[in-house]
Design an enzyme around this catalytic site. Structure first.
Site, PDB file in Angstrom:
ATOM      1  N   LYS A  55      22.637 -51.399  35.345  1.00 26.73           N
ATOM      2  CA  LYS A  55      21.216 -51.434  35.018  1.00 26.73           C
ATOM      3  C   LYS A  55      20.988 -51.733  33.532  1.00 26.73           C
ATOM      4  O   LYS A  55      19.965 -52.302  33.155  1.00 26.73           O
ATOM      5  CB  LYS A  55      20.555 -50.118  35.425  1.00 26.73           C
ATOM      6  CG  LYS A  55      20.487 -49.928  36.941  1.00 26.73           C
ATOM      7  CD  LYS A  55      19.706 -51.049  37.618  1.00 26.73           C
ATOM      8  CE  LYS A  55      19.432 -50.758  39.083  1.00 26.73           C
ATOM      9  NZ  LYS A  55      18.596 -51.798  39.730  1.00 26.73           N
ATOM     10  N   TYR A  66      26.742 -47.087  38.003  1.00 24.80           N
ATOM     11  CA  TYR A  66      25.353 -47.527  38.136  1.00 24.80           C
ATOM     12  C   TYR A  66      24.703 -47.859  36.786  1.00 24.80           C
ATOM     13  O   TYR A  66      24.118 -48.937  36.614  1.00 24.80           O
ATOM     14  CB  TYR A  66      24.564 -46.429  38.841  1.00 24.80           C
ATOM     15  CG  TYR A  66      23.110 -46.719  39.087  1.00 24.80           C
ATOM     16  CD1 TYR A  66      22.716 -47.667  40.014  1.00 24.80           C
ATOM     17  CD2 TYR A  66      22.122 -46.012  38.394  1.00 24.80           C
ATOM     18  CE1 TYR A  66      21.364 -47.918  40.265  1.00 24.80           C
ATOM     19  CE2 TYR A  66      20.772 -46.249  38.638  1.00 24.80           C
ATOM     20  CZ  TYR A  66      20.400 -47.196  39.574  1.00 24.80           C
ATOM     21  OH  TYR A  66      19.069 -47.433  39.815  1.00 24.80           O
ATOM     22  N   SER A  98      15.113 -52.231  36.972  1.00 23.38           N
ATOM     23  CA  SER A  98      16.243 -51.531  36.371  1.00 23.38           C
ATOM     24  C   SER A  98      16.165 -50.075  36.816  1.00 23.38           C
ATOM     25  O   SER A  98      16.030 -49.789  37.999  1.00 23.38           O
ATOM     26  CB  SER A  98      16.226 -51.667  34.851  1.00 23.38           C
ATOM     27  OG  SER A  98      17.325 -51.005  34.255  1.00 23.38           O
TER      28      SER A  98
END
Length: 276
Positions: free
Chosen positions: A168, A164, A150
């Site tokens: 994650k 992004y 992650s």
């Protein structure tokens, strides 16, 4: 935290997506130096072959093998074919590491939808597809370990990372869901929260990173891929669920829900400095 390292990688089969560069490659090299057989998966064959040479240079026994497989993690058929081939070559994996990832920072209103879609496809679905493809053979063996990469941005949303961070966060949710579900099969799960790391991906991020994001991240240490890889391997050996390179990541991982309001105010102050 366990005090004794309990996982031996000698002559074990390790599959790493995104294993041709960055953290994935650094981890592959270290595992090869501990005697593991490696299958590395990435899109570009030329980069794979270059990584293969680096990994093979640290092998510790002649029979040790490094298999390169070209596939896009965003295509389940491709990743399933690659992992099936890896298992045919080297047997069921003891360890699967999903390291393929992408980040394209920018202002939310300026980023096209394709960036959000591509980021989720690579970071989340690329992780999901690899696990889906490898898991049946691990369940058959009733053993194994899965490691998902992650990010610190998977613990708290960061200015400029609106494409992004959610991807994650999704990886984190998958890891937390599978942790308990796979326990009856003696399959462990870990999730890694790396800070900024000196990789080709970080160099690409810096090309589109907003000024405010650069201010927020300017005070943090840039880690070397080898440093992160060593923390990952140590965490796997201890069978840690959360693997957090660096004190900042550890603090966030432990208390992110409580710390989020404080961190948000800190980010706001940094961003407001630009406006003054």
């Amino acid at each position: 935290m366990h005090s004794v390292l309990i996982m031996d990688f000698y002559q074990k089969h390790v599959i790493i997506t995104g294993g041709s560069s960055g953290i994935g490659k650094a981890t592959a090299i270290m595992l090869a130096a501990e005697g593991a057989h490696l299958s590395i998966i990435a899109r570009r064959q030329d980069v794979l072959l270059q990584a293969q040479a680096e990994i093979e240079a640290v092998k510790i026994f002649p029979e040790q093998r490094v298999v390169c497989l070209s596939a896009s993690v965003t295509q389940f058929d491709e990743i399933q074919t690659a992992i099936t081939k890896a298992i045919e070559e080297l047997g069921p994996p003891t360890l699967v590491i999903t390291s393929a990832g992408i980040a394209h920072p920018g202002y939310f209103q300026e980023l096209p939808l394709t960036v959000f879609e591509e980021t989720m496809n690579i970071n989340y679905f690329g992780t999901l597809y690899a696990i889906k493809a490898a898991l049946p053979s691990m369940i058959d063996q009733q053993q194994g370990h899965i490691v998902m990469i992650s990010s610190v941005a998977g613990l708290i949303g960061v200015y400029g990372y609106s494409a992004y961070s959610p991807s994650k966060f999704a990886v984190r949710g998958l890891a937390e869901s599978l942790r308990g579900e796979l326990k009856p099969f003696d399959i462990g799960v870990s999730i890694v929260y790396p800070p900024d790391t000196d990789t080709p991906q970080l160099a690409a991020e810096n090309l589109t990173k907003p000024y405010e994001t650069k201010l927020i991240t300017s005070s943090t240490k840039i880690w070397k891929p080898e440093e992160v890889a060593q923390v990952i391997i140590n965490g796997i050996k201890r069978k840690d669920f959360a693997i957090t390179p660096g004190g900042e990541a550890k603090i966030l991982q432990i208390g992110h829900s409580l710390l989020a309001p404080i961190i948000h105010r800190y980010f706001d102050r940094i961003v407001n400095q630009k406006k003054e």
